[in-house]
Design an enzyme around this catalytic site. Structure first.
Site, short mmCIF file in Angstrom:
data_model
loop_
_atom_site.label_atom_id
_atom_site.label_comp_id
_atom_site.label_asym_id
_atom_site.label_seq_id
_atom_site.Cartn_x
_atom_site.Cartn_y
_atom_site.Cartn_z
CE LYS A 82 8.75 -15.79 63.08
NZ LYS A 82 7.53 -15.07 62.73
CB CYS B 176 3.48 -10.44 61.54
SG CYS B 176 4.81 -10.85 60.39
CE LYS C 51 7.08 -18.50 65.62
NZ LYS C 51 6.35 -17.52 64.88
#
Ligand code: PBG
Length: 324
Positions: free
Chosen positions: A195, A120, A248
């Site tokens: 996510k 990321c 997540k």
């Protein structure tokens, strides 16, 4: 009338019988321990909102990884905190970047520990967003090239698995492509597929020093109110080449874990995130809960919901408990 013929309590009378009919078993093999590597030497700085978790310099993380391995945890997830951040997150894909150094230092000491890297840009960008920013917008397509380069540099440094967490569209495809064209076709991808834009990441942003300097992550991370959209995200990532898909956060998203497990036939991971960890730690510190009982119940619930793997800051404590 089922009662008195049926008495579910019959199977709960004896500990051995309870153990025999238990449906869900948590084992050390299920757990992945996230770790934070920072610049400097001999640094071991506790993260105030995540007691028991540290920012570790390269030398220290190599030692800590040995402890993790000795406890029987099969894998770690690496996050980097670079010395310098800029508008293109250069340290993320530099062969001399902090994560790349940490992978080498860990692999020098232990070969059997699986090293997963978080792919990321947010920790490396001066503005703290997960992509390139132009006029206040987070650009999707120009970011893909940086993510691909970051994943490749992790693989070159010796990472066993890469785990993109940015939520840009199309990133699994470009990462698969760059890995394959550089002879890394055997490196798996764990996609942070579903996510959510969650307040539960608060303490992590202190840990990774990655709070966005403006706005929020709602233009790329998912709306917590959406359930069906998670299936769409996962389907796309599997099509693009994800080997394992992740949900997540975990605790407030058990329905999502369950849906994904029921719908797809790839392994499912859950990320028991920083805010979930900090809440347990805080309540335990106040003496309001029994920390280890809560931890084991939470992790077992994530497995029961359908997680094959759990990323958790509780991993070391949980394994000690399991080995008792
Ligand atoms: C990076 C990333 C984040 C987390 C994992 N990877 C933070 C975020 O998206 O803001 C959160 C992990 C945690 O809270 O434990 N994008």
């Amino acid at each position: 009338m089922p009662f008195p013929i049926h008495r579910p309590r019959r199977l709960r009378q004896h500990k051995i019988i309870r153990d025999m009919v238990r449906e869900t078993h948590l084992t050390p093999d299920d757990l992945i321990y996230p770790m934070f590597v920072t610049f400097g030497k001999g640094t071991r700085k506790e993260i105030s909102s995540m007691p028991g978790c540290f920012q570790l310099s390269v030398d220290e993380i190599a030692k800590e990884a040995q402890k993790v391995h000795k406890l029987g945890i099969p894998a770690i997830l690496l996050f980097g905190i670079p010395e310098r951040k800029d508008e293109r997150g250069s340290e993320a894909y530099s062969s001399k970047g902090i994560v790349q150094k940490a992978i080498k230092a860990i692999k020098d000491k232990i070969t059997e520990l699986i090293v997963i890297t978080d792919v990321c840009m947010c920790e490396y960008m001066s503005h703290g967003h997960c992509g390139i920013v132009k006029k206040g917008k987070i650009l999707n397509d120009p970011t893909l090239d940086l993510l691909a380069r970051e994943a490749l540099s992790h693989a070159k440094a010796g990472a066993d698995i890469v785990a993109p967490s940015d939520m840009m569209d199309g990133r699994i495809a470009v990462i698969r492509d760059i890995l394959d064209s550089n002879n890394f076709e055997d490196i798996p991808i764990i996609s942070y597929a579903a996510k959510y834009a969650s307040a539960f990441y608060g303490p992590f942003r202190e840990a990774a020093e990655s709070t966005p300097s403006f706005g929020d992550r709602k233009s790329y991370q998912m709306d917590p109110a959406n359930r069906r959209e998670a299936l769409k995200e996962v389907a796309l990532d599997i099509e693009e080449g994800a080997d394992i898909v992740m949900v997540k956060p975990a605790m407030s998203y058990m329905d999502i874990i369950s849906d994904i497990k029921d719908t797809f036939d790839v392994p499912v991971a859950a990320y028991n995130v920083s805010g979930e960890y900090s809440m347990v730690k805080a309540a335990a510190k106040l003496g309001w809960i029994d920390e280890m009982k809560i931890v084991m119940e939470l992790l077992t619930s994530m497995k029961r919901a359908g997680a094959d793997l759990i990323f958790t800051y509780h991993a070391m404590d949980a394994v000690k408990q399991l080995n008792k």
